[in-house]
Design a protein around this motif. Structure first.
Motif, PDB file in Angstrom:
ATOM      1  N   VAL A   1       0.865  -1.170   0.000  1.00  0.00           N
ATOM      2  CA  VAL A   1       0.000   0.000   0.000  1.00  0.00           C
ATOM      3  C   VAL A   1       0.907   1.226   0.000  1.00  0.00           C
ATOM      4  CG1 VAL A   1      -1.784   1.295   1.243  1.00  0.00           C
ATOM      5  CG2 VAL A   1      -1.791  -1.212   1.305  1.00  0.00           C
ATOM      6  N   VAL A   2       0.677   2.120  -0.943  1.00  0.00           N
ATOM      7  CA  VAL A   2       1.425   3.365  -1.028  1.00  0.00           C
ATOM      8  C   VAL A   2       0.452   4.508  -0.750  1.00  0.00           C
ATOM      9  CG1 VAL A   2       2.677   4.925  -2.573  1.00  0.00           C
ATOM     10  CG2 VAL A   2       3.139   2.459  -2.632  1.00  0.00           C
ATOM     11  N   VAL A   3       0.807   5.339   0.221  1.00  0.00           N
ATOM     12  CA  VAL A   3      -0.049   6.463   0.613  1.00  0.00           C
ATOM     13  C   VAL A   3       0.717   7.770   0.398  1.00  0.00           C
ATOM     14  CG1 VAL A   3      -1.465   7.482   2.435  1.00  0.00           C
ATOM     15  CG2 VAL A   3      -1.108   4.991   2.376  1.00  0.00           C
TER      16      VAL A   3
ATOM     17  N   PHE B   1       2.945  -4.475   3.071  1.00  0.00           N
ATOM     18  CA  PHE B   1       4.001  -3.469   3.079  1.00  0.00           C
ATOM     19  C   PHE B   1       3.298  -2.124   2.922  1.00  0.00           C
ATOM     20  CE2 PHE B   1       6.455  -0.526   0.505  1.00  0.00           C
ATOM     21  CZ  PHE B   1       7.649  -0.444   1.221  1.00  0.00           C
ATOM     22  N   VAL B   2       3.622  -1.157   3.746  1.00  0.00           N
ATOM     23  CA  VAL B   2       3.000   0.168   3.652  1.00  0.00           C
ATOM     24  C   VAL B   2       4.096   1.227   3.573  1.00  0.00           C
ATOM     25  CG1 VAL B   2       1.508   1.870   4.775  1.00  0.00           C
ATOM     26  CG2 VAL B   2       0.950  -0.562   4.935  1.00  0.00           C
TER      27      VAL B   2
ATOM     28  N   ASP C   1       7.259  10.987  12.302  1.00  0.00           N
ATOM     29  CA  ASP C   1       8.261  10.511  13.267  1.00  0.00           C
ATOM     30  C   ASP C   1       7.726   9.315  14.047  1.00  0.00           C
ATOM     31  OD1 ASP C   1       9.952  12.573  12.465  1.00  0.00           O
ATOM     32  OD2 ASP C   1       9.499  13.844  14.222  1.00  0.00           O
ATOM     33  N   GLU C   2       6.468   9.403  14.473  1.00  0.00           N
ATOM     34  CA  GLU C   2       5.832   8.316  15.217  1.00  0.00           C
ATOM     35  C   GLU C   2       5.748   7.050  14.361  1.00  0.00           C
ATOM     36  OE1 GLU C   2       1.268   7.353  16.531  1.00  0.00           O
ATOM     37  OE2 GLU C   2       1.963   9.414  16.828  1.00  0.00           O
ATOM     38  N   LEU C   3       5.381   7.209  13.102  1.00  0.00           N
ATOM     39  CA  LEU C   3       5.285   6.057  12.199  1.00  0.00           C
ATOM     40  C   LEU C   3       6.647   5.407  11.986  1.00  0.00           C
ATOM     41  CD1 LEU C   3       2.838   7.523   9.537  1.00  0.00           C
ATOM     42  CD2 LEU C   3       2.318   5.784  11.271  1.00  0.00           C
ATOM     43  N   GLU C   4       7.670   6.228  11.795  1.00  0.00           N
ATOM     44  CA  GLU C   4       9.027   5.690  11.625  1.00  0.00           C
ATOM     45  C   GLU C   4       9.474   4.924  12.859  1.00  0.00           C
ATOM     46  OE1 GLU C   4      11.653   8.285   8.580  1.00  0.00           O
ATOM     47  OE2 GLU C   4      11.124   9.318  10.443  1.00  0.00           O
ATOM     48  N   ALA C   5       9.214   5.482  14.029  1.00  0.00           N
ATOM     49  CA  ALA C   5       9.622   4.841  15.276  1.00  0.00           C
ATOM     50  C   ALA C   5       8.888   3.518  15.488  1.00  0.00           C
ATOM     51  CB  ALA C   5       9.371   5.776  16.459  1.00  0.00           C
ATOM     52  N   GLY C   6       7.638   3.432  15.023  1.00  0.00           N
ATOM     53  CA  GLY C   6       6.850   2.209  15.179  1.00  0.00           C
ATOM     54  C   GLY C   6       7.320   1.065  14.310  1.00  0.00           C
ATOM     55  N   GLY C   7       8.000   1.356  13.206  1.00  0.00           N
ATOM     56  CA  GLY C   7       8.564   0.317  12.356  1.00  0.00           C
ATOM     57  C   GLY C   7       7.585  -0.456  11.492  1.00  0.00           C
ATOM     58  N   ARG C   8       6.312  -0.107  11.492  1.00  0.00           N
ATOM     59  CA  ARG C   8       5.329  -0.839  10.686  1.00  0.00           C
ATOM     60  C   ARG C   8       5.121  -0.210   9.326  1.00  0.00           C
ATOM     61  NH1 ARG C   8       2.802  -0.404  16.008  1.00  0.00           N
ATOM     62  NH2 ARG C   8       2.089   1.572  15.198  1.00  0.00           N
ATOM     63  N   VAL C   9       5.592   1.020   9.173  1.00  0.00           N
ATOM     64  CA  VAL C   9       5.366   1.783   7.949  1.00  0.00           C
ATOM     65  C   VAL C   9       6.701   2.352   7.489  1.00  0.00           C
ATOM     66  CG1 VAL C   9       4.225   3.845   7.012  1.00  0.00           C
ATOM     67  CG2 VAL C   9       3.009   2.385   8.640  1.00  0.00           C
ATOM     68  N   ARG C  10       6.989   2.212   6.218  1.00  0.00           N
ATOM     69  CA  ARG C  10       8.176   2.866   5.667  1.00  0.00           C
ATOM     70  C   ARG C  10       7.789   4.298   5.334  1.00  0.00           C
ATOM     71  NH1 ARG C  10      11.324  -0.400   1.707  1.00  0.00           N
ATOM     72  NH2 ARG C  10      11.603  -1.512   3.660  1.00  0.00           N
ATOM     73  N   VAL C  11       8.507   5.252   5.885  1.00  0.00           N
ATOM     74  CA  VAL C  11       8.219   6.667   5.669  1.00  0.00           C
ATOM     75  C   VAL C  11       9.290   7.252   4.763  1.00  0.00           C
ATOM     76  CG1 VAL C  11       7.977   8.929   6.757  1.00  0.00           C
ATOM     77  CG2 VAL C  11       7.046   6.893   7.888  1.00  0.00           C
TER      78      VAL C  11
ATOM     79  N   ALA D   1      10.702  -3.526  -2.290  1.00  0.00           N
ATOM     80  CA  ALA D   1      10.373  -4.397  -1.163  1.00  0.00           C
ATOM     81  C   ALA D   1       9.800  -5.729  -1.619  1.00  0.00           C
ATOM     82  CB  ALA D   1       9.392  -3.689  -0.233  1.00  0.00           C
ATOM     83  N   GLY D   2       9.684  -5.940  -2.922  1.00  0.00           N
ATOM     84  CA  GLY D   2       9.194  -7.208  -3.447  1.00  0.00           C
ATOM     85  C   GLY D   2       7.699  -7.303  -3.637  1.00  0.00           C
ATOM     86  N   CYS D   3       7.002  -6.184  -3.581  1.00  0.00           N
ATOM     87  CA  CYS D   3       5.543  -6.207  -3.765  1.00  0.00           C
ATOM     88  C   CYS D   3       5.212  -6.475  -5.224  1.00  0.00           C
ATOM     89  CB  CYS D   3       4.920  -4.883  -3.337  1.00  0.00           C
ATOM     90  SG  CYS D   3       5.139  -4.531  -1.589  1.00  0.00           S
ATOM     91  N   GLN D   4       4.312  -7.405  -5.433  1.00  0.00           N
ATOM     92  CA  GLN D   4       3.833  -7.706  -6.779  1.00  0.00           C
ATOM     93  C   GLN D   4       2.509  -7.019  -7.061  1.00  0.00           C
ATOM     94  OE1 GLN D   4       3.696 -11.947  -7.024  1.00  0.00           O
ATOM     95  NE2 GLN D   4       5.851 -12.183  -6.554  1.00  0.00           N
ATOM     96  N   GLU D   5       1.801  -6.653  -6.019  1.00  0.00           N
ATOM     97  CA  GLU D   5       0.541  -5.925  -6.133  1.00  0.00           C
ATOM     98  C   GLU D   5       0.620  -4.726  -5.203  1.00  0.00           C
ATOM     99  OE1 GLU D   5      -2.226  -9.893  -6.776  1.00  0.00           O
ATOM    100  OE2 GLU D   5      -2.470  -8.698  -4.981  1.00  0.00           O
TER     101      GLU D   5
END
Length: 160
Positions: free
Chosen positions: A12-14, A39-40, A57-67, A90-94
Motif C-alpha cells: 500500500v502506497v499512501v 508493506f505500507v 516521526d511516530e510512524l518511523e519509530a513504530g517500524g510498521r510503515v516505511r516513511v 520491497a518485493g511487492c507484486q501488487e
C-alpha cells in the motif's frame, strides 16, 4: 496497529501532504499486524505542518510503515511514483495506491488481491467507493470496499 514491517506480495502506497488527521485515520483502518500485514509506504510530499512531521516521526519509530519524505514538493504523480518504486524494491507484486483521506474496510486488500488473482489479464483492479463523509475538520473521507476492473478499451465491473 501492531507487528513489525513485513515485506510481502501486497503493498500500500499512501502519498501524503498536510493532513495528519486523515493520514492517521487511513493507516488505522489498515491491518498492520501479523505475518500477512501489507508493506505500507507513506510518502510525504514536503509537508510543513509540525503535526504532520510528528506523525511521520511516530510512524518511523513504530517500524510498521516505511516513511519517505520528499525534500521538495513533487506533486501527486512524483510522490506516488516514489512510493511505487519503494514497494517494488520491497518485493511487492501488487500495490494499492491509496489517498490519505481514504479508509478501507478490513477485507478490502484481501478482496482486491483475490480479484486480481481470479482475473490475471486485468491490467488493474481498484476498490469502489462505499460512502463519502466529512470529518469534523471538514475534510472528505472515502470508505472503500469491493473492486472495479478496468481494461482498455472497455470497462467492466466485476462483482466484489
Amino acid at each position: 496497529m501492531g507487528g513489525a514491517l513485513q515485506e510481502g506480495r501486497v503493498g500500500v502506497v499512501v502519498p501524503a501532504h498536510e493532513d495528519p488527521v486523515g493520514l492517521r485515520r487511513c493507516l488505522e483502518a489498515l491491518d498492520l499486524s501479523g505475518p500477512d500485514a501489507p508493506f505500507v509506504a507513506v510518502v510525504d510530499d514536503a509537508s510543513a505542518r509540525p503535526e504532520q512531521a510528528a506523525l511521520l516521526d511516530e510512524l518511523e519509530a513504530g517500524g510498521r510503515v516505511r516513511v519517505l519524505r520528499n525534500a521538495r514538493n513533487l506533486g501527486f504523480a512524483g510522490t506516488s511514483n516514489r512510493g511505487l518504486r519503494a514497494a517494488a524494491a520491497a518485493g511487492c507484486q501488487e500495490v494499492l495506491l491509496l489517498n490519505q483521506d481514504a479508509v478501507l474496510t478490513r477485507e478490502t486488500l484481501e478482496r482486491l488481491s483475490s480479484l486480481r488473482a481470479a482475473h490475471p489479464r486485468a491490467a488493474a483492479v481498484g476498490p469502489r467507493t462505499l460512502s463519502l463523509s466529512h470529518t469534523p475538520e471538514g475534510r472528505r473521507t472515502l470508505l472503500f470496499d469491493g473492486a472495479l476492473r478496468r481494461s482498455l478499451p472497455l470497462q467492466q465491473r466485476i462483482p466484489g
